[in-house]
Design a protein around this motif. Structure first.
Motif, PDB file in Angstrom:
ATOM      1  N   ILE A 209       0.814  -1.326   0.217  1.00  0.00           N
ATOM      2  CA  ILE A 209      -0.132  -0.211  -0.009  1.00  0.00           C
ATOM      3  C   ILE A 209       1.008   1.272  -0.134  1.00  0.00           C
ATOM      4  O   ILE A 209       1.901   1.352   0.755  1.00  0.00           O
ATOM      5  N   THR A 211       0.899   5.659   0.248  1.00  0.00           N
ATOM      6  CA  THR A 211       0.511   6.846   0.775  1.00  0.00           C
ATOM      7  C   THR A 211       1.035   7.880   0.533  1.00  0.00           C
ATOM      8  O   THR A 211       2.426   8.078   0.392  1.00  0.00           O
ATOM      9  N   TYR A 245      -6.094   7.049   4.884  1.00  0.00           N
ATOM     10  CA  TYR A 245      -5.147   5.912   5.745  1.00  0.00           C
ATOM     11  C   TYR A 245      -6.470   5.309   6.657  1.00  0.00           C
ATOM     12  O   TYR A 245      -6.167   4.196   6.803  1.00  0.00           O
ATOM     13  N   ALA A 248      -8.007   2.518   4.593  1.00  0.00           N
ATOM     14  CA  ALA A 248      -7.044   1.342   4.607  1.00  0.00           C
ATOM     15  C   ALA A 248      -7.050   0.545   5.834  1.00  0.00           C
ATOM     16  O   ALA A 248      -6.747  -0.563   5.559  1.00  0.00           O
ATOM     17  N   LYS A 252      -7.823  -3.327   6.255  1.00  0.00           N
ATOM     18  CA  LYS A 252      -6.911  -4.206   6.851  1.00  0.00           C
ATOM     19  C   LYS A 252      -7.470  -5.018   7.972  1.00  0.00           C
ATOM     20  O   LYS A 252      -7.382  -6.194   7.947  1.00  0.00           O
ATOM     21  N   VAL A 259       0.531  -5.528   5.924  1.00  0.00           N
ATOM     22  CA  VAL A 259       0.759  -4.397   4.973  1.00  0.00           C
ATOM     23  C   VAL A 259       2.116  -4.002   5.101  1.00  0.00           C
ATOM     24  O   VAL A 259       2.804  -3.853   6.035  1.00  0.00           O
ATOM     25  N   TRP A 261       4.000  -0.759   3.939  1.00  0.00           N
ATOM     26  CA  TRP A 261       3.722   0.795   3.502  1.00  0.00           C
ATOM     27  C   TRP A 261       4.832   1.336   2.888  1.00  0.00           C
ATOM     28  O   TRP A 261       5.834   0.941   2.935  1.00  0.00           O
ATOM     29  N   GLN A 287      -2.624  -1.286  -3.860  1.00  0.00           N
ATOM     30  CA  GLN A 287      -3.423  -0.116  -3.694  1.00  0.00           C
ATOM     31  C   GLN A 287      -2.839   1.044  -3.126  1.00  0.00           C
ATOM     32  O   GLN A 287      -1.657   1.107  -2.683  1.00  0.00           O
ATOM     33  N   SER A 289      -3.576   4.395  -0.612  1.00  0.00           N
ATOM     34  CA  SER A 289      -4.581   4.600   0.476  1.00  0.00           C
ATOM     35  C   SER A 289      -5.141   6.009   0.187  1.00  0.00           C
ATOM     36  O   SER A 289      -6.297   6.356   0.651  1.00  0.00           O
ATOM     37  N   PHE A 536     -11.072   6.205  -4.606  1.00  0.00           N
ATOM     38  CA  PHE A 536      -9.835   5.073  -4.207  1.00  0.00           C
ATOM     39  C   PHE A 536      -9.513   4.304  -5.338  1.00  0.00           C
ATOM     40  O   PHE A 536     -10.389   3.439  -5.892  1.00  0.00           O
ATOM     41  N   TYR A 552     -15.970  -1.358   0.794  1.00  0.00           N
ATOM     42  CA  TYR A 552     -16.066   0.222   0.754  1.00  0.00           C
ATOM     43  C   TYR A 552     -17.666   0.351   0.992  1.00  0.00           C
ATOM     44  O   TYR A 552     -18.057   1.406   1.395  1.00  0.00           O
TER      45      TYR A 552
END
Length: 622
Positions: A209, A211, A245, A248, A252, A259, A261, A287, A289, A536, A552
């Motif tokens: 992920i 960010t 975040y 995300a 999770k 994850v 990051w 993805q 976030s 997203f 989601y």
């Protein structure tokens, strides 16, 4: 194993899931293929055969994976063939195990398929059913055990999952030819569960992920950056990144994956490429976030899993009235036609009043005084302003006409004054600047928050943007006079005559800090770019798309989404216009004093002219 049992299994399985397009990858003989095609045609299932024993079967498999129609189709794979392992590797390399393809893989009792599938690149959204032939089960012969097979993601450390589904008896009845439907002799709870519910846990994979953090030192350790993302103070700093975040973290917790990051300082380098957007397009992360503004140019290799909230950037400025030295405010209560009617009514009254006094003198109403036209005009204006009049007719008809004129002017006067009072007690008048081109042509100074997405948008070759750049940005020699911090810029807008551009929720945050209630009501906003949704993003073709989309939606339905939107995106402070009295400034009062000054000057000039005429008359008399 009797080939008829396989026929029964295939037709029964795909008839149950209502698929009419079928690809059979096998090493059947020509007679077997012909016989199977006859059986499927009676069930309205259309079959295409790919025979593994021919030389160009690899080309057929490549076309099958590459040129999928996008519609759901069934695939039967005979793993008993000698070329089966090579074909399985080809399917894995070409990512042929997707959500739109329903696989039925069967083999003879050697049972080597599951061992080989451990190293195969399956996906979590793949529909793969493994049929294991069993000679007998509780007195039933010709039995198949069906298993659901999937992997949460081989590249992310996912393991092979095999779950028992049901046992089918597909043996033929004695004396009957053709297709015989299979019978269920044993079933697990898997059949009663939804496809997504069965694959809701991903604890064996590590999701990558990315960010976006703007204005941060990204060389700091991940622990420090994650601690900052977890914080809830200073909501105006990196609010979009910290908002995403939270989503995300919710995913999770729901899916249970680990994850890894990574952190970047920008969404994109240009408006449609670079930055975090390129990471997800190239498959470097699974993805991002941080949500992106959804624009057409970004969706070539991207899917939108969820639309979060609206994204809007605007210029903030207050209405400037320092140079408004016209009588517009005092003329505005009536339209032009009404003002012409008022002047006509005063003129008619003035002429009529003089005629009444002339008529009364002729009829001997003890009235020897006849006022001039100037006096009757002054009397008409005095009556219009509810100051009465020194000239009152003596006749009954004259007095009645005067009374009707007085009533009419009384109503007119009250209409006018009520509108003026409504202005003083009402909200401040908004600026006439409604579009970017009008802002560019105005005398307002501007400032812009220095963020990457604004700089990227200003590179667009749109006529209104080009006009804005030429008028407001290019003439400024020092860029620091344009690109200034948001707190300083919002403070400058209070001076009236300054417009500052930023994301609206950040502007609202500083409005709460520094604006007075009257200034909040006096706010004007002009958008630099059209409003967009924050979405997203996930890579196009990702096997996790539907899983994330469902969760989601669950986040939205449970209220988590609206809770985070309210916290991280400030709303416009309320306008308290009803409790505020607008004072008349010099800009509005200047026309009144200007009229008085002009009247004094004209009076002095007329006095001087009268003195000159009187002096000339005395000389001529002498």
């Amino acid at each position: 194993m009797d080939i008829q049992l396989v026929y029964n299994l295939i037709i029964y399985y795909f008839s149950n899931i209502n698929l009419s397009r079928l690809n059979v990858i096998s090493c059947w003989s020509s007679q077997d293929r012909f016989h199977f095609s006859n059986l499927t045609s009676s069930e309205w299932i259309f079959v295409r055969h790919i025979r593994l024993s021919v030389d160009d079967y690899i080309r057929g498999i490549q076309k099958l994976c590459e040129y999928g129609s996008g519609e759901s189709e069934g695939l039967v794979f005979d793993y008993a063939c000698s070329e089966a392992q090579q074909v399985l590797e080809e399917f894995s390399n070409r990512r042929c195990f997707t959500m739109t393809r329903y696989w039925l893989i069967y083999e003879t009792p050697r049972y080597r398929l599951l061992e080989n599938l451990k190293d195969t690149n399956l996906s979590i959204d793949a529909h793969i059913t493994y049929a294991k032939f069993t000679k007998s089960f509780n007195g039933h012969s010709g039995v198949f055990d069906l298993y659901d097979v999937y992997n949460n993601g081989k590249e992310l450390g996912g393991l092979l999952y095999v779950s028992f589904d049901e046992t089918l008896d597909c043996s033929a009845y004695e004396g009957l030819d053709g297709y015989i439907p299979c019978r269920i002799v044993n079933r697990s709870q898997l059949g009663s569960m939804s496809f997504f519910h069965n694959r809701a846990l991903m604890s064996d994979i590590t999701m990558r992920i990315s960010t976006v953090l703007v204005g941060m030192d990204l060389n700091q350790s991940d622990e420090i950056l994650l601690k900052y993302l977890d914080s809830i103070d200073k909501v105006h700093v990196n609010n979009i990144g910290r908002y995403g975040y939270r989503f995300a973290l919710l995913l999770k917790d729901v899916f249970g994956y680990n994850v890894s990051w990574s952190f970047l300082g920008m969404w994109t380098e240009t408006f449609t490429s670079g930055g975090a957007l390129s990471q997800i397009e190239l498959g470097q992360v699974d993805q991002v976030s941080t949500p992106f503004a959804i624009v057409t140019g970004r969706l070539t290799d991207i899917w939108v899993a969820f639309e979060g909230t609206r994204f809007r950037t605007s210029f903030f400025f207050l209405t400037s009235n320092s140079s408004e030295l016209t009588g517009y405010r005092f003329v505005k209560p009536f339209q032009d036609t009404v003002w012409f009617c008022v002047l006509g009514m005063v003129a008619a009254f003035s002429i009529g009043l003089k005629k009444i006094f002339i008529l009364e003198r002729q009829l001997r109403y003890d009235s020897l005084f006849i006022p001039s036209y100037l006096s009757t005009i002054l009397s008409g204006f005095g009556t219009l302003c509810q100051q009465s009049s020194l000239f009152i007719p003596r006749s009954s008809g004259g007095r009645i006409s005067y009374i009707f004129f007085l009533v009419s002017t009384f109503l007119l006067y009250n209409y006018y004054t009520s509108l003026i009072v409504a202005f003083l007690l009402g909200s401040q008048e908004k600026s006439n600047i409604k579009e970017l081109t009008q802002l560019a042509d105005s005398d307002l100074q501007i400032g812009i928050e220095d963020v990457a997405y604004t700089r990227a948008f200003l590179t667009f070759q749109e006529p209104r943007l080009i006009h804005f750049l030429k008028k407001k940005i290019e003439p400024v020699r020092d860029p620091k006079a344009i690109w200034i911090p948001i707190e300083e810029g919002m403070k400058r807008t209070r001076s009236r005559g300054y417009a500052y551009h930023c994301e609206v929720s950040l502007g609202y945050f500083f409005m709460e800090q520094y604006y007075t209630p009257n200034e909040i009501c006096d706010l004007n906003m002009v958008d630099l770019q059209p409003q967009k949704s924050l979405g997203f993003f996930i890579k196009k073709g990702s096997p996790y798309h539907d899983f994330f989309k469902i969760k989601y939606l669950w986040i939205r339905e449970t209220g988590h989404a609206s809770k985070h939107v309210r916290y991280w995106f400030k709303r416009k402070p309320p306008c308290l216009a009803r409790g505020v009295i607008n004072t008349v400034g010099i800009g509005y009062a200047a026309p009144l004093f200007l009229i008085l000054v002009i009247g004094i000057i004209v009076s002095v000039l007329l006095l001087f002219i009268e003195i000159c005429f009187e002096h000339i008359a005395e000389r001529s008399y002498r």
